[in-house]
Design a protein around this motif. Sequence first.
Motif, mmCIF file in Angstrom:
data_model
loop_
_atom_site.group_PDB
_atom_site.id
_atom_site.type_symbol
_atom_site.label_atom_id
_atom_site.label_comp_id
_atom_site.label_asym_id
_atom_site.label_seq_id
_atom_site.Cartn_x
_atom_site.Cartn_y
_atom_site.Cartn_z
ATOM 1 N N VAL A 3 51.392 44.932 41.749
ATOM 2 C CA VAL A 3 50.387 43.866 41.731
ATOM 3 C C VAL A 3 49.015 44.403 42.122
ATOM 4 N N ASN A 4 48.970 45.268 43.125
ATOM 5 C CA ASN A 4 47.692 45.820 43.587
ATOM 6 C C ASN A 4 47.038 46.738 42.563
ATOM 7 N N ARG A 5 47.799 47.141 41.553
ATOM 8 C CA ARG A 5 47.263 47.986 40.477
ATOM 9 C C ARG A 5 47.133 47.198 39.171
ATOM 10 N N ASN A 6 47.165 45.877 39.277
ATOM 11 C CA ASN A 6 47.122 44.988 38.106
ATOM 12 C C ASN A 6 48.186 45.388 37.088
ATOM 13 N N ALA A 7 49.373 45.716 37.583
ATOM 14 C CA ALA A 7 50.478 46.120 36.722
ATOM 15 C C ALA A 7 51.601 45.088 36.733
ATOM 16 N N ALA A 8 51.386 43.944 37.383
ATOM 17 C CA ALA A 8 52.378 42.872 37.436
ATOM 18 C C ALA A 8 51.749 41.652 38.090
ATOM 19 N N ARG A 9 52.435 40.533 37.993
ATOM 20 C CA ARG A 9 52.076 39.324 38.723
ATOM 21 C C ARG A 9 53.220 39.008 39.685
ATOM 22 N N ILE A 10 52.938 38.250 40.730
ATOM 23 C CA ILE A 10 53.955 37.943 41.731
ATOM 24 C C ILE A 10 53.975 36.458 42.065
ATOM 25 N N ILE A 11 55.178 35.934 42.256
ATOM 26 C CA ILE A 11 55.368 34.608 42.846
ATOM 27 C C ILE A 11 56.400 34.783 43.957
ATOM 28 N N GLU A 12 56.006 34.506 45.179
ATOM 29 C CA GLU A 12 56.982 34.590 46.258
ATOM 30 C C GLU A 12 57.964 33.424 46.150
#
Length: 372
Positions: free
Chosen positions: A312-321
Amino acid sequence: MKILFATGGTAGHINPAIAVASYIREIMPETEILFVGTKDHMEARLVPNAGFDFKTIEISGFRRSFSPSAIAHNVKTVVRLIKSEGESKKIIKDFKPDVCVGFGGYVSGPVLEEAVRLGIPTCIHEQNAYPGITNKTLAKKADRVMVTVEDAKNHLEAKNEITVTGLPVRGEIIKADKDFSRASLGIDKDKPLVLSFGGSLGAEPINKAMFDILVKNAESDKYYHIHSVGTNGGEYLDKFEKAGFVNGRKGSVEVRQYIDNMDICMSACDLVIGRAGASSLSEIEALGKASILIPSPYVAENHQYHNAMALVNRNAARIIEEKDLNSDLLGSMIDKLLSDKSELAEIERNAKSMSINNSREKIADIIISLAK
């Protein structure tokens, strides 16, 4: 040359070790390889099935609770820990390895500790972005420390420079072709495909959030979607049947209990939705896939969250906790990503840039250099 691998507990620890051991056996057939694990976890089945010799010690982890059952378990763990030191020493002295390799899990602790005491070269590999307790301890003593992602370096103290090697990915994943995979699934190449799963057992929160999304998409037919409810998700197969699904299919949606052709499905898709285990993320990176990650909050050290954030920090994914997960939020995120092809392509490129496809070779080189 003799190499001893110590690992166990989960497939995320065991399969990468087997991949590296298999590669070493392939390039150096004369090498003797021994695995040490426990008799009651997955390694007892996976390692012999891969054709490697296997010895066991008795070891368990500590439970972070003061309940009577946890206290009783922890007392047994202390006894097992003391006993495992002697068991490890005997195995090492009988086998006489040139190098000992730890791939995580509680079993790595006593085996690698004993190898250090006996003056045998040692190395460890950490799969997760946030290391477990065992590898945090061993990193201070091992001759070489290897990690899957750069972020793990920030949480380890090592006596020598830490090497980023990536995590071995199955050959069929690396070789998979998107067009071929879509054709084999009978999917139009111009229509998006979403793949979602919660691991082999399934994940109730993911199944729950997915249900409404899949039922609506079966009616609207906006994109193809393959979803696995997992071996523990049988009740959802019944729910989908009551919602008009026939043999798990309705419109452009397919619901399965288990995905046994993951290489085909993942290479064919445009968006992956799932947990954030190290092995799954390495496959996502190897194929350069955009993903929505829903880390399991039930794992040690909350390591899946840290794994996810490395992307996520590398704009390589999205996250939902998981605490924020619901059908509306997940559905809107799916629609947003699929409707913005440039954003999707950028995430894919960033994920691909994180992949290390020669990781088993890099790990093997370090092991062999220590043995020599």
